[in-house]
Scaffold this motif. Structure first.
Motif, mmCIF file in Angstrom:
data_model
loop_
_atom_site.group_PDB
_atom_site.id
_atom_site.type_symbol
_atom_site.label_atom_id
_atom_site.label_comp_id
_atom_site.label_asym_id
_atom_site.label_seq_id
_atom_site.Cartn_x
_atom_site.Cartn_y
_atom_site.Cartn_z
ATOM 1 N N LYS A 107 36.941 -10.579 56.033
ATOM 2 C CA LYS A 107 37.701 -11.829 56.078
ATOM 3 C C LYS A 107 36.873 -12.883 56.809
ATOM 4 O O LYS A 107 37.114 -13.195 57.983
ATOM 5 N N PRO A 108 35.874 -13.433 56.113
ATOM 6 C CA PRO A 108 34.972 -14.387 56.765
ATOM 7 C C PRO A 108 35.668 -15.713 57.068
ATOM 8 O O PRO A 108 36.625 -16.102 56.397
ATOM 9 N N VAL A 109 35.157 -16.387 58.086
ATOM 10 C CA VAL A 109 35.654 -17.712 58.460
ATOM 11 C C VAL A 109 34.501 -18.697 58.315
ATOM 12 O O VAL A 109 33.396 -18.448 58.809
ATOM 13 N N PHE A 110 34.757 -19.816 57.651
ATOM 14 C CA PHE A 110 33.743 -20.839 57.426
ATOM 15 C C PHE A 110 34.158 -22.137 58.091
ATOM 16 O O PHE A 110 35.335 -22.506 58.108
ATOM 17 N N TYR A 111 33.166 -22.835 58.653
ATOM 18 C CA TYR A 111 33.389 -24.184 59.160
ATOM 19 C C TYR A 111 32.209 -25.046 58.756
ATOM 20 O O TYR A 111 31.061 -24.731 59.065
ATOM 21 N N LYS A 112 32.498 -26.119 58.030
ATOM 22 C CA LYS A 112 31.482 -27.042 57.514
ATOM 23 C C LYS A 112 30.403 -26.292 56.750
ATOM 24 O O LYS A 112 29.199 -26.571 56.885
ATOM 25 N N GLY A 113 30.807 -25.324 55.965
ATOM 26 C CA GLY A 113 29.879 -24.598 55.104
ATOM 27 C C GLY A 113 29.147 -23.456 55.765
ATOM 28 O O GLY A 113 28.439 -22.712 55.092
ATOM 29 N N ALA A 114 29.310 -23.284 57.073
ATOM 30 C CA ALA A 114 28.618 -22.199 57.777
ATOM 31 C C ALA A 114 29.592 -21.053 58.040
ATOM 32 O O ALA A 114 30.722 -21.279 58.487
ATOM 33 N N MET A 115 29.140 -19.839 57.760
ATOM 34 C CA MET A 115 29.984 -18.682 58.040
ATOM 35 C C MET A 115 29.841 -18.312 59.515
ATOM 36 O O MET A 115 28.730 -18.157 60.024
ATOM 37 N N LEU A 116 30.979 -18.188 60.203
ATOM 38 C CA LEU A 116 30.964 -17.894 61.628
ATOM 39 C C LEU A 116 30.684 -16.415 61.871
ATOM 40 O O LEU A 116 30.832 -15.582 60.984
ATOM 41 N N ASP A 117 30.280 -16.114 63.093
ATOM 42 C CA ASP A 117 29.872 -14.743 63.421
ATOM 43 C C ASP A 117 30.999 -13.736 63.278
ATOM 44 O O ASP A 117 30.809 -12.629 62.785
ATOM 45 N N LYS A 118 32.179 -14.124 63.750
ATOM 46 C CA LYS A 118 33.307 -13.185 63.769
ATOM 47 C C LYS A 118 34.276 -13.490 62.632
ATOM 48 O O LYS A 118 34.591 -14.651 62.372
ATOM 49 N N PRO A 119 34.797 -12.462 61.945
ATOM 50 C CA PRO A 119 35.769 -12.676 60.878
ATOM 51 C C PRO A 119 37.168 -12.916 61.442
ATOM 52 O O PRO A 119 37.407 -12.792 62.644
ATOM 53 N N ALA A 120 38.103 -13.265 60.562
ATOM 54 C CA ALA A 120 39.510 -13.404 60.938
ATOM 55 C C ALA A 120 40.203 -12.054 60.817
ATOM 56 O O ALA A 120 39.645 -11.087 60.283
ATOM 57 N N GLU A 121 41.435 -12.007 61.305
ATOM 58 C CA GLU A 121 42.281 -10.827 61.169
ATOM 59 C C GLU A 121 43.639 -11.269 60.628
ATOM 60 O O GLU A 121 44.062 -12.401 60.848
ATOM 61 N N GLY A 122 44.334 -10.367 59.926
ATOM 62 C CA GLY A 122 45.660 -10.675 59.410
ATOM 63 C C GLY A 122 45.588 -11.622 58.230
ATOM 64 O O GLY A 122 44.521 -11.929 57.689
ATOM 65 N N LYS A 123 46.757 -12.137 57.838
ATOM 66 C CA LYS A 123 46.802 -13.080 56.728
ATOM 67 C C LYS A 123 48.050 -13.950 56.839
ATOM 68 O O LYS A 123 48.999 -13.621 57.547
ATOM 69 N N GLU A 124 47.999 -15.067 56.113
ATOM 70 C CA GLU A 124 49.090 -16.032 56.049
ATOM 71 C C GLU A 124 49.584 -16.381 57.452
ATOM 72 O O GLU A 124 48.785 -16.713 58.318
ATOM 73 N N GLU A 125 50.896 -16.288 57.744
ATOM 74 C CA GLU A 125 51.373 -16.719 59.049
ATOM 75 C C GLU A 125 50.933 -15.770 60.163
ATOM 76 O O GLU A 125 51.015 -16.116 61.343
ATOM 77 N N GLY A 126 50.462 -14.587 59.799
ATOM 78 C CA GLY A 126 49.954 -13.640 60.784
ATOM 79 C C GLY A 126 48.449 -13.734 60.976
ATOM 80 O O GLY A 126 47.846 -12.863 61.609
ATOM 81 N N LEU A 127 47.833 -14.781 60.464
ATOM 82 C CA LEU A 127 46.382 -14.960 60.557
ATOM 83 C C LEU A 127 45.963 -15.174 62.017
ATOM 84 O O LEU A 127 46.586 -15.934 62.753
ATOM 85 N N LYS A 128 44.894 -14.496 62.408
ATOM 86 C CA LYS A 128 44.379 -14.612 63.776
ATOM 87 C C LYS A 128 42.886 -14.894 63.747
ATOM 88 O O LYS A 128 42.168 -14.368 62.902
ATOM 89 N N LEU A 129 42.445 -15.703 64.697
ATOM 90 C CA LEU A 129 41.022 -16.007 64.842
ATOM 91 C C LEU A 129 40.541 -15.521 66.204
ATOM 92 O O LEU A 129 41.320 -15.444 67.157
ATOM 93 N N PRO A 130 39.244 -15.229 66.307
ATOM 94 C CA PRO A 130 38.709 -14.788 67.603
ATOM 95 C C PRO A 130 38.854 -15.866 68.667
ATOM 96 O O PRO A 130 38.724 -17.069 68.374
ATOM 97 N N PHE A 131 39.109 -15.454 69.891
ATOM 98 C CA PHE A 131 39.202 -16.388 71.020
ATOM 99 C C PHE A 131 37.946 -17.258 71.100
ATOM 100 O O PHE A 131 38.041 -18.479 71.311
ATOM 101 N N ALA A 132 36.785 -16.641 70.927
ATOM 102 C CA ALA A 132 35.522 -17.383 71.037
ATOM 103 C C ALA A 132 35.446 -18.499 70.010
ATOM 104 O O ALA A 132 34.940 -19.592 70.295
ATOM 105 N N THR A 133 35.956 -18.253 68.802
ATOM 106 C CA THR A 133 35.940 -19.269 67.747
ATOM 107 C C THR A 133 36.864 -20.427 68.096
ATOM 108 O O THR A 133 36.508 -21.597 67.962
ATOM 109 N N VAL A 134 38.066 -20.091 68.560
ATOM 110 C CA VAL A 134 39.041 -21.124 68.918
ATOM 111 C C VAL A 134 38.526 -21.970 70.074
ATOM 112 O O VAL A 134 38.642 -23.194 70.076
ATOM 113 N N LYS A 135 37.924 -21.321 71.062
ATOM 114 C CA LYS A 135 37.390 -22.048 72.220
ATOM 115 C C LYS A 135 36.257 -22.975 71.804
ATOM 116 O O LYS A 135 36.184 -24.125 72.243
ATOM 117 N N GLU A 136 35.385 -22.488 70.936
ATOM 118 C CA GLU A 136 34.231 -23.288 70.528
ATOM 119 C C GLU A 136 34.631 -24.470 69.648
ATOM 120 O O GLU A 136 34.127 -25.582 69.838
#
Length: 572
Positions: free
Chosen positions: A50-79
């Motif tokens: 479950k890759p996560v992309f921002y401005k065309g770049a794939m981030l190091d850590k993938p997402a977890e869950g899906k739809e309303e249960g979607l979760k992102l890594p703390f490091a991604t949210v902080k950055e």
């Protein structure tokens, strides 16, 4: 002897055949470079489910869950969403502060705290392979962003407010409705095809390389397309900014400028009914609240009678909260959310109990390692104070290389939270200074002021100039061929008495912007850089020159009565 004709013609035949073969091979090689490769390569996300992309770049850590249960890594949210978000290991707490909210989320728990009130989560924070993941649904109430999740691949594309995305559509071939457009691994027709894209399908353009675009499909797959395989008309999507709550507006005095004085209280608050008139004074800050221990307990010596007097004079009361200038105690008290919130809750209760209008934070002599913790304390404190309508200010020293005196203040970060910042523009030459000099020479004061405004972007509308109502009498004595320097702090009226008693004539020193006298007592030379109406007026001129929010004075009781009218007139 002549060769037979047949042998000669055969030789030419072989030579021409060889030339034809070489020419043919060259022609094949030449024209083959214009023939696109039809090889296919299956698109992948480098093993990310479950890759996560921002401005065309794939981030190091993938997402977890899906739809309303979607979760992102703390490091991604902080950055990408909030660099000020912190994770407190000891209590397994994620702490988020906004302009008007303080949120605490604890790992594996479905109850969070919003401004110290509980609320429920549908999905908890969790750790996956040692990495902390945050549920995105509640964070959408705090930050302006979108998560575009592909149902086909599970890929997530993150977009934030203000982001710009260039969209294009693949070409249309009316005579060949089944024709597809190749998206390749690289910017060359010899690169393998990743996806055969349908006609008139939208793609995001992230970069260009000669006649190629680097594009991304809505399902997350990325590759290269020739420019002529895309329609010429592109559209730009700009993610709109969401409305934010209106900023807190502190209650200002009638004349618009702050005229504050600190009331130093050691054990008992003085009887305010016996004070001399102080025209123009509109805020008092009594030193009532002190950090008592490393657990966050506060000492309270407030006096309701003083508040009653102040309010009867239309004067606001901003209770001062001091760390006691104890670095070890401060380190311990700032270390955890629970201790910080313990201090904040006590201040809130004091403010309510005594009908205060504000809190003035006076933390001094702090270890530089606690710089971020002090900022976090203020970030957690201000939303809760504003919720009760309280003004929050903080005192800071001029910038210098001294760690415990100056470097521990992150002035640029602090001003984002507080309503006012007081620049304590004094003690240029402090009590134990090795050389005699002014407490606050005019050039030093102005330099300290402008440096902070420029380097830390402190707006004038939030900056208050703090001035001294005291000076020092310096004594220089030669002992063993060395000049020994000592000093004692005195009220403003003391030098005037000395001048009168000793029949001295003050000299104005333009290099410091102050009157100056010196006199001998035996083998001792006394020097005074005088604080008087001349020096006070010069500082008030700085308030006017830079359009500052006002003035603060340390402290009431040290001044001569006439300075109040001078300050009042200057602020008007």
């Amino acid at each position: 002897m002549k060769l037979p004709v047949r042998k000669k013609s055969r030789k030419w035949f072989y030579l021409l055949s060889l030339v034809a073969i070489i020419f043919g091979a060259g022609a094949v090689l030449y024209f083959s470079q214009f023939i696109p490769s039809n090889d296919h390569e299956a698109p992948t996300f480098n093993g990310n489910v479950k890759p996560v992309f921002y401005k065309g770049a794939m981030l190091d850590k993938p997402a977890e869950g899906k739809e309303e249960g979607l979760k992102l890594p703390f490091a991604t949210v902080k950055e990408l969403l909030d660099p000020t978000m912190i994770y407190e290991e000891a209590s397994e707490s994620t702490i988020i502060t906004t302009q008007d909210k303080v949120i605490r989320l604890r790992t594996s728990q479905l109850t969070g705290m919003l401004n110290e009130k509980p609320f429920n989560l549908k999905f908890p924070l969790e750790k996956v392979e040692g990495a902390l993941y945050l549920p995105m649904e509640p964070l959408k109430q705090l930050y302006s962003f979108e998560l575009r999740e592909s149902k086909d691949t599970g890929a997530v594309i993150l977009v934030k407010e203000g982001d710009s995305i260039e969209w294009a559509k693949t070409a249309v071939y009316t005579d060949k409705p089944t024709k597809t457009i190749p998206m390749r691994t690289g910017p060359t027709i010899k690169s393998p095809i990743l996806v055969d894209v349908s006609q008139e399908e939208e793609v995001m353009i992230w970069s260009e390389e000669q006649e190629w675009y680097k594009v991304q499909l809505t399902n997350g797959y990325q590759g290269y397309m020739k420019k002529d395989h895309l329609q010429q008309e592109h559209r730009k999507e700009i993610i709109p900014e969401q409305q934010t709550p209106p900023p807190f507006v502190p209650v200002k005095p009638i004349n618009g400028k702050i005229n504050l004085t600190w009331e130093q209280v050691v054990t008992k608050t003085p009887d305010a009914t016996k004070f001399v008139p102080m025209p123009g004074l509109n805020v008092v800050s009594p030193t009532w609240f002190h950090l008592e221990d490393g657990q966050g307990n506060l000492k309270n010596i407030a006096d309701p009678a003083y508040v009653k007097w102040a309010h009867s004079q239309n004067i606001q009361v901003w209770g001062l909260f001091s760390n006691g200038f104890e670095p070890k105690r401060t380190t311990e008290a700032l270390a955890t959310y629970d201790k910080r919130m313990k201090m904040i809750k006590q201040l809130l209760s004091f403010a309510q109990l005594y009908s205060l209008q504000g809190i003035n934070i006076d933390f001094e002599n702090v270890n530089v390692k606690d710089k971020e913790e002090l900022v976090q304390f203020v970030r957690e404190m201000v939303p809760l104070m504003h919720e009760q309508g309280l003004v929050v200010s903080i005192d800071v020293t001029p910038k210098s290389t001294n760690e415990n005196w100056s470097l521990f203040y992150d002035r640029k970060a602090l001003i984002e939270s507080v309503d006012y910042m007081m620049l304590m523009a004094y003690d240029e030459h402090w009590a134990s200074s090795p050389v005699a000099g002014s407490v606050a020479s005019l050039p030093w004061v102005e330099s300290s002021l402008t440096r902070m405004m420029k380097e830390d972007r402190i707006p004038a509308s939030k900056l208050i100039l703090s001035i001294p109502f005291y000076t020092r009498i310096w004594t220089e004595e030669t002992v063993d061929d060395k000049v020994k320097v000592s000093s004692r702090a005195v009220f403003m009226e003391n030098p005037q008495k000395v001048i009168k008693e000793k029949k001295l004539t003050p000299v104005f020193k333009s290099d410091v912007g102050q009157n100056y006298v010196e006199y001998k007592e035996g083998n001792k030379l006394n020097k005074i850089w005088i604080e008087d109406e001349v020096s006070i007026k010069a500082r008030m001129d700085l308030v006017k020159k830079y359009g500052l929010a006002g003035v603060a004075s340390w402290r009431r009781g040290y001044e001569t009565p006439q300075v109040w009218s001078l300050i009042d007139d200057a602020l008007k």
